[in-house]
Design an enzyme around this catalytic site. Structure first.
Site, PDB file in Angstrom:
ATOM      1  N   LYS A 177       9.953  10.267  -1.362  1.00 33.91           N
ATOM      2  CA  LYS A 177       9.129   9.646  -0.305  1.00 33.91           C
ATOM      3  C   LYS A 177      10.035   8.943   0.713  1.00 33.91           C
ATOM      4  O   LYS A 177       9.891   9.114   1.924  1.00 33.91           O
ATOM      5  CB  LYS A 177       8.168   8.618  -0.940  1.00 33.91           C
ATOM      6  CG  LYS A 177       7.409   7.807   0.106  1.00 33.91           C
ATOM      7  CD  LYS A 177       6.657   6.602  -0.456  1.00 33.91           C
ATOM      8  CE  LYS A 177       6.149   5.755   0.703  1.00 33.91           C
ATOM      9  NZ  LYS A 177       5.386   4.571   0.284  1.00 33.91           N
ATOM     10  N   LEU A 229       0.825  -1.214   0.000  1.00 35.37           N
ATOM     11  CA  LEU A 229       0.000   0.000   0.000  1.00 35.37           C
ATOM     12  C   LEU A 229       0.859   1.264   0.000  1.00 35.37           C
ATOM     13  O   LEU A 229       2.052   1.221   0.310  1.00 35.37           O
ATOM     14  CB  LEU A 229      -0.910  -0.034   1.235  1.00 35.37           C
ATOM     15  CG  LEU A 229      -1.951  -1.173   1.204  1.00 35.37           C
ATOM     16  CD1 LEU A 229      -2.518  -1.439   2.580  1.00 35.37           C
ATOM     17  CD2 LEU A 229      -3.057  -0.850   0.202  1.00 35.37           C
ATOM     18  N   PRO A 230       0.239   2.426  -0.308  1.00 31.96           N
ATOM     19  CA  PRO A 230       1.028   3.650  -0.488  1.00 31.96           C
ATOM     20  C   PRO A 230       1.708   4.219   0.752  1.00 31.96           C
ATOM     21  O   PRO A 230       2.802   4.769   0.636  1.00 31.96           O
ATOM     22  CB  PRO A 230      -0.005   4.659  -1.012  1.00 31.96           C
ATOM     23  CG  PRO A 230      -1.115   3.838  -1.578  1.00 31.96           C
ATOM     24  CD  PRO A 230      -1.154   2.592  -0.756  1.00 31.96           C
ATOM     25  N   THR A 262       6.357   0.435   1.752  1.00 33.02           N
ATOM     26  CA  THR A 262       7.402   1.246   2.376  1.00 33.02           C
ATOM     27  C   THR A 262       6.702   2.275   3.248  1.00 33.02           C
ATOM     28  O   THR A 262       5.989   3.137   2.725  1.00 33.02           O
ATOM     29  CB  THR A 262       8.243   1.979   1.310  1.00 33.02           C
ATOM     30  OG1 THR A 262       8.805   1.002   0.432  1.00 33.02           O
ATOM     31  CG2 THR A 262       9.364   2.783   1.959  1.00 33.02           C
ATOM     32  N   LYS A 277      15.626  -0.389   4.795  1.00 32.11           N
ATOM     33  CA  LYS A 277      15.242   0.183   3.489  1.00 32.11           C
ATOM     34  C   LYS A 277      15.558   1.680   3.424  1.00 32.11           C
ATOM     35  O   LYS A 277      16.150   2.156   2.456  1.00 32.11           O
ATOM     36  CB  LYS A 277      13.743  -0.079   3.289  1.00 32.11           C
ATOM     37  CG  LYS A 277      13.076   0.797   2.284  1.00 32.11           C
ATOM     38  CD  LYS A 277      12.699   0.095   1.029  1.00 32.11           C
ATOM     39  CE  LYS A 277      12.287   1.113  -0.018  1.00 32.11           C
ATOM     40  NZ  LYS A 277      11.992   0.577  -1.287  1.00 32.11           N
TER      41      LYS A 277
END
Ligand code: NAD
Length: 289
Positions: free
Chosen positions: A243, A64-65, A93, A168
């Protein structure tokens, strides 16, 4: 295995298709009709809500976003709706704090859950060659691993809950820093009268060598094929790098970590994306330097 898959976008669509290809009974849900239709064509069964997709599932995967959507999904539609025997995997993420909060809530309700963000873009999601960085208990990791292996080429346990997200964003912050450094060096070399190929031939076998130079060179026609050779189309979009840098800055703040280079990289990518370049590959920042 009955696997609920929530979030069938650019990344999730290919990942769900690979689970179906591996023989799993994939129970798919997305808010978007075209995404549901594509999942159905790829061999998944589609449902009208996440709750319905999760009922009876042995595993739940989400892609998901952002963190707010992930938190809303797990709190309202997964926890208490999927059987407690199900293992939960969030591959989105998101920020480290939300990942830890959601996993804490899932564990309190009796679930095993991991955060498992990915390295690799849409092509790797389609090809099943993603790298997964996984945070969670040993038990949760061991249960998640075979599911992730059907969607990726590498599955690495990064430690406790949230550590997948930590790995990450630290990795991508470092990537942003050495990409900008590489762009600066090429731009300056050229201004000093050095041919870019000659500079590459020297620096790629000297101490300035790094991945942004030798695997993803921001200068067209130099080094192996990369998005710069395709007018900076494809690859890893500047908007997605931004992002990840924002998540990195938030995490650094919370952890009281000094990140002067990361902060500068974040601010340069803010400027570059703000000038309408969010859709270009992140190596295109060389144009601004
Ligand atoms: P995307 O926007 O293409 O897909 C997200 C999907 O989630 C959409 O189809 C949307 O309809 C769906 N969705 C949103 N809210 C929902 C809800 N409440 N319930 C069900 N479905 C919902 O995004 P993407 O590119 O697939 O990225 C997904 C995640 O992967 C992001 O966290 C992103 O940062 C990460 N990621 C993306 C890339 C990439 O190259 N695109 C690479 C690495 C990681």
């Amino acid at each position: 295995m009955k696997i609920a898959f929530i979030g069938l976008g650019n990344m999730g669509g290919g990942m769900a298709a690979n689970l179906a290809k591996a023989g799993h009974d994939v129970r798919a849900f997305d808010l978007s009709r075209p995404a549901l239709d594509a999942a159905q064509d790829a061999g998944c069964t589609t449902f009208g809500s996440a709750k319905e997709a999760c009922a009876g599932a042995e595993a739940v995967v989400s892609m998901l976003p952002n963190g707010a959507i992930v938190k809303g999904l797990y709190e309202n539609e997964v926890i208490g709706h999927a059987p407690t025997g199900a293992v939960l995997l969030d591959c989105s993420t998101i920020d480290v704090a939300t990942a830890r909060e959601v996993i804490g809530a899932a564990e309190a309700a009796g679930y095993d859950m991991v955060d498992a963000p990915v390295s690799g873009g849409i092509a790797a999601a389609n090809a099943g060659t993603l790298t997964f960085m996984v945070g969670g208990t040993e038990t949760a990791f061991n249960r998640a691993k075979p599911i992730l292996e059907a969607m990726g080429k590498a599955v690495i346990h990064a430690g406790d809950a949230g550590n997948g997200q930590a790995a990450k964003i630290c990795n991508n912050m470092l990537l942003a820093i050495h990409m900008i450094g590489t762009c600066e060096a090429f731009a300056m070399a050229q201004k000093l009268g050095l041919d870019p190929q000659t500079f590459y031939d020297i620096s790629s076998v000297s101490s300035g060598q790094n991945w942004s130079m030798t695997s993803y060179c921001p200068v067209p026609g130099v080094g192996p094929q990369s998005p710069s050779d395709n007018d900076y189309q494809g690859g890893f979009a500047t908007a997605l790098m931004l992002k990840d840098l924002r998540l990195a800055m938030e995490a650094a703040d919370n952890a009281d970590a000094a990140v002067p280079m990361g902060a500068r990289a974040a601010s340069l990518y803010e400027d570059f994306a703000g000038a309408g370049n969010g859709g270009l590959d992140f190596s295109a920042i060389i144009k601004m330097l």
